[in-house]
Write a protein that holds these residues in place. Structure first.
Motif, mmCIF file in Angstrom:
data_model
loop_
_atom_site.group_PDB
_atom_site.id
_atom_site.type_symbol
_atom_site.label_atom_id
_atom_site.label_comp_id
_atom_site.label_asym_id
_atom_site.label_seq_id
_atom_site.Cartn_x
_atom_site.Cartn_y
_atom_site.Cartn_z
ATOM 1 N N GLN A 1 -21.059 -10.738 125.691
ATOM 2 C CA GLN A 1 -20.562 -11.690 124.823
ATOM 3 C C GLN A 1 -20.773 -10.876 123.287
ATOM 4 O O GLN A 1 -20.060 -11.095 122.622
ATOM 5 N N ASP A 2 -21.996 -10.155 123.384
ATOM 6 C CA ASP A 2 -22.012 -9.611 122.087
ATOM 7 C C ASP A 2 -21.018 -8.577 121.638
ATOM 8 O O ASP A 2 -20.814 -8.210 120.268
ATOM 9 N N GLU A 3 -20.310 -7.893 122.444
ATOM 10 C CA GLU A 3 -19.275 -7.182 121.979
ATOM 11 C C GLU A 3 -18.160 -7.586 121.668
ATOM 12 O O GLU A 3 -17.128 -7.431 121.199
ATOM 13 N N LEU A 4 -17.881 -9.009 121.812
ATOM 14 C CA LEU A 4 -16.387 -9.691 121.259
ATOM 15 C C LEU A 4 -16.594 -10.308 119.939
ATOM 16 O O LEU A 4 -17.796 -10.640 119.466
ATOM 17 N N ASN A 5 -15.486 -10.492 119.612
ATOM 18 C CA ASN A 5 -15.286 -10.909 118.358
ATOM 19 C C ASN A 5 -15.163 -12.366 118.495
ATOM 20 O O ASN A 5 -14.126 -13.194 118.773
ATOM 21 N N ILE A 6 -16.342 -13.226 118.137
ATOM 22 C CA ILE A 6 -16.272 -14.642 118.386
ATOM 23 C C ILE A 6 -16.086 -14.984 116.918
ATOM 24 O O ILE A 6 -16.775 -14.835 116.119
ATOM 25 N N CYS A 7 -15.016 -15.988 116.930
ATOM 26 C CA CYS A 7 -14.577 -16.735 115.984
ATOM 27 C C CYS A 7 -15.280 -18.180 115.647
ATOM 28 O O CYS A 7 -15.659 -18.983 116.679
ATOM 29 N N HIS A 8 -16.096 -18.368 114.486
ATOM 30 C CA HIS A 8 -16.694 -19.530 114.362
ATOM 31 C C HIS A 8 -16.044 -20.296 113.223
ATOM 32 O O HIS A 8 -16.742 -21.666 112.912
ATOM 33 N N ARG A 9 -14.774 -20.238 112.964
ATOM 34 C CA ARG A 9 -14.218 -20.966 111.971
ATOM 35 C C ARG A 9 -13.089 -21.559 112.632
ATOM 36 O O ARG A 9 -12.315 -20.670 113.466
ATOM 37 N N PHE A 10 -12.746 -22.708 112.120
ATOM 38 C CA PHE A 10 -11.819 -23.597 113.170
ATOM 39 C C PHE A 10 -10.350 -22.896 112.415
ATOM 40 O O PHE A 10 -10.045 -22.736 111.647
ATOM 41 N N PRO A 11 -9.499 -22.626 113.641
ATOM 42 C CA PRO A 11 -8.122 -21.751 113.222
ATOM 43 C C PRO A 11 -7.242 -22.884 112.486
ATOM 44 O O PRO A 11 -7.370 -23.944 112.480
ATOM 45 N N CYS A 12 -6.218 -22.285 111.551
ATOM 46 C CA CYS A 12 -5.390 -23.064 110.728
ATOM 47 C C CYS A 12 -4.427 -23.690 111.349
ATOM 48 O O CYS A 12 -4.072 -24.590 111.119
ATOM 49 N N GLU A 13 -4.094 -23.169 112.506
ATOM 50 C CA GLU A 13 -2.726 -23.088 113.188
ATOM 51 C C GLU A 13 -2.845 -23.491 114.647
ATOM 52 O O GLU A 13 -3.851 -22.991 115.191
ATOM 53 N N LEU A 14 -2.178 -24.591 115.387
ATOM 54 C CA LEU A 14 -2.113 -24.836 116.726
ATOM 55 C C LEU A 14 -1.876 -23.841 117.396
ATOM 56 O O LEU A 14 -2.559 -23.435 118.432
ATOM 57 N N GLU A 15 -1.054 -22.982 117.308
ATOM 58 C CA GLU A 15 -0.715 -21.683 117.995
ATOM 59 C C GLU A 15 -2.069 -20.783 118.167
ATOM 60 O O GLU A 15 -2.153 -20.321 119.276
ATOM 61 N N GLU A 16 -2.789 -20.646 117.148
ATOM 62 C CA GLU A 16 -4.007 -19.937 117.190
ATOM 63 C C GLU A 16 -5.124 -20.885 118.042
ATOM 64 O O GLU A 16 -5.658 -20.260 118.993
ATOM 65 N N LEU A 17 -5.191 -21.856 117.748
ATOM 66 C CA LEU A 17 -6.210 -23.064 118.394
ATOM 67 C C LEU A 17 -6.109 -22.828 119.941
ATOM 68 O O LEU A 17 -6.867 -22.665 120.794
#
Ligand code: GDP
Ligand code: IMO
Ligand code: MG
Length: 434
Positions: A358-374
């Motif tokens: 898990q540590d090597e991954l880029n974990i996103c903590h911010r809710f995405p702006c767009e549905l396509e990203e979500l």
């Protein structure tokens, strides 16, 4: 003093219950937005009240309840609600509605159904109460307001013009059935007569109450993830169920607001369509739905269920300026061996690597702006031990099971926001204050 009580997930967090509890020590309760798409439940002494347009302070005869200009009001539904409340023993309605509130007309309801049908598989899953079309007319500047409704001559003329245009859209665009506009107009004028005594300037009354030092509660309907700008667009409602919407929908300034209480469930639910990262399509999801009675207050639809999502909660805290949380329905999680909290998202093609490190991954903590990203996001979970005890009669935080306290404290730690209310059952007495 003004406190905002706002939904911080996808609705049905138990806002009605929290408002009813807080209303005991308040003077005024104001609804600022939404319409009868909302369903707020208040349970008191074994009696259940389902409120849609009427503010959740109505059980206290001495409290002033207000419906602001930002609400879209279906007169039939409103009057029906008063009749229902009367049948449940509520006799006194200390209730006023802003002249500027827009009226939901039969063509809005018709168009809500037709446009959903037209969208086919991409439908939003609306409540079909005409909310979207009513707000569309408001912003298109062709809506009818309460002031119009209670002035028959004005109403007749405006409604005729709008109604005829709507009929063309209904029949020529959607191939629907023509509405009898004249009949609707006369019927609504009669409804308007019943609403006349409720009409007033809510913006002015709220401001005066604030100046006089009264305690005001602002009742949010729907929730942040259903906000037209900051929700999961287009799977949202057509208003601003956030703190900003309180100001614009009531007609007050931000300085009338002191605390913003974000209401969340100890897990997540959603009715209608749209992305839901922590959704549980398994027996745990089913169990939460059954134990928690997760069926819509307004439409009776089964609610989709999932784990608590701290990314969503953090987004809501930012968008609304939430100062404290109310964590409802903790009792529903009782008996689960493990409880999960979503602490971040990874993009789905990276999930394979997740098991590796898990540590090597880029974990996103911010809710995405767009549905396509979500849609590409997969939740990253932290697992906590569950609790087996029945907590529904717990009165203090200290008396809660150890694992229950750990769950609450972890949520507070992740969100850097205090959990001031803990719901352990639907009744107004089943809430722990900290
Ligand atoms: P609202 O729209 O945010 O007011 O919430 P709803 O009334 O639509 O849905 C919340 C449901 O959960 C209602 O049936 C409430 O009676 C119930 N409820 C609220 N708080 C609690 C709680 O702490 N525990 C349990 N078991 N039920 C709760
Ligand atoms: P309360 O106040 C949960 C959802 C609908 C649909 C979307 C759009 O009880 O929390 P609409 O009819 O508003 O155009 O539907 O919004 N929705 C709610 N979901 N609770 C609500 O209100 C909701 N009001 C609307 O299910 O997905
Ligand atoms: Mg509800």
């Amino acid at each position: 003093m003004g406190d905002v009580i706002i939904g911080a997930q996808w609705g049905d967090e138990g806002k009605g219950k929290i408002i009813d509890i807080l209303a005991a020590k308040a003077d005024v309760v104001v609804r600022s937005q939404g319409g009868n798409n909302a369903g707020h439940t208040v349970v008191s002494n074994g009696k259940t009240y389902k409120l849609h347009l009427v503010p959740s302070g109505i059980l206290y005869p001495e409290k002033l309840c207000l419906i602001g200009a930002g609400v879209v009001l279906d007169p039939k539904s409103f009057i029906g609600e008063l009749v229902q409340l009367k049948s449940q023993g509520i006799e006194k309605f200390n209730l006023l509605i802003d002249y500027r509130a827009h009226i939901v007309m039969p063509w809005h309801i018709e168009l809500d159904g037709l446009s959903e049908k037209y969208r086919g598989k991409s439908d939003i899953g609306t409540t079909k109460k005409g909310i979207g079309p009513a707000y569309t007319d408001k912003y298109e500047r062709s809506g009818l307001r309460l002031y119009d409704l209670i002035h028959p001559e004005i109403f007749r003329e405006k409604a005729k013009t709008v109604g005829e245009l709507k009929n063309r859209i209904i029949t020529e665009i959607y191939g629907g059935n023509e509405l009898d506009i004249d009949k609707i107009i006369e019927e609504y004028i009669k409804l308007g007569e019943k609403l006349k005594d409720f009409a007033d300037d809510v913006s002015y009354i709220t401001y005066e109450a604030h100046k006089a030092g009264k305690k005001i509660l602002f009742e949010g309907a729907q929730a942040t993830l259903l906000d037209i700008d900051f929700g999961t667009y287009p799977y949202v409602t057509s208003s601003h169920p956030n703190t900003g919407g309180v100001c614009t929908g009531t007609g007050i300034g931000p300085r009338c607001i002191d605390e913003v209480i974000g209401v969340v469930k100890a897990y997540t639910t959603r009715v209608g369509k749209g992305p839901f990262p922590t959704e549980l399509d398994d027996e745990i999801g089913e169990r939460i739905r059954n134990v928690g009675g997760e069926f819509g207050t307004t439409t009776g639809r089964p609610r989709r269920t999932g784990w608590f999502d701290a990314v969503i909660a953090e987004h809501s805290i930012r968008v609304n300026g939430i100062t404290a949380l109310a964590l409802n329905k903790l009792d529903t999680l009782g008996g689960l061996e493990k409880i999960k909290i979503c602490t971040g998202y990874v993009i789905s093609n990276e999930t394979q690597k997740l098991s590796e490190s898990q540590d090597e991954l880029n974990i996103c903590h911010r809710f995405p702006c767009e549905l396509e990203e979500l849609q590409k996001c997969e939740p990253v979970y932290e697992e906590l031990d569950g609790f087996a005890e029945d907590i529904s009669s717990c009165k203090t935080f200290e008396k809660l099971p150890q694992n229950c306290k750990k769950y609450i404290e972890r949520i507070e730690q992740l969100l850097k926001t205090p959990v001031k209310f803990i719901g352990v059952g639907p009744d107004r007495s089943q809430c722990i204050y900290r």
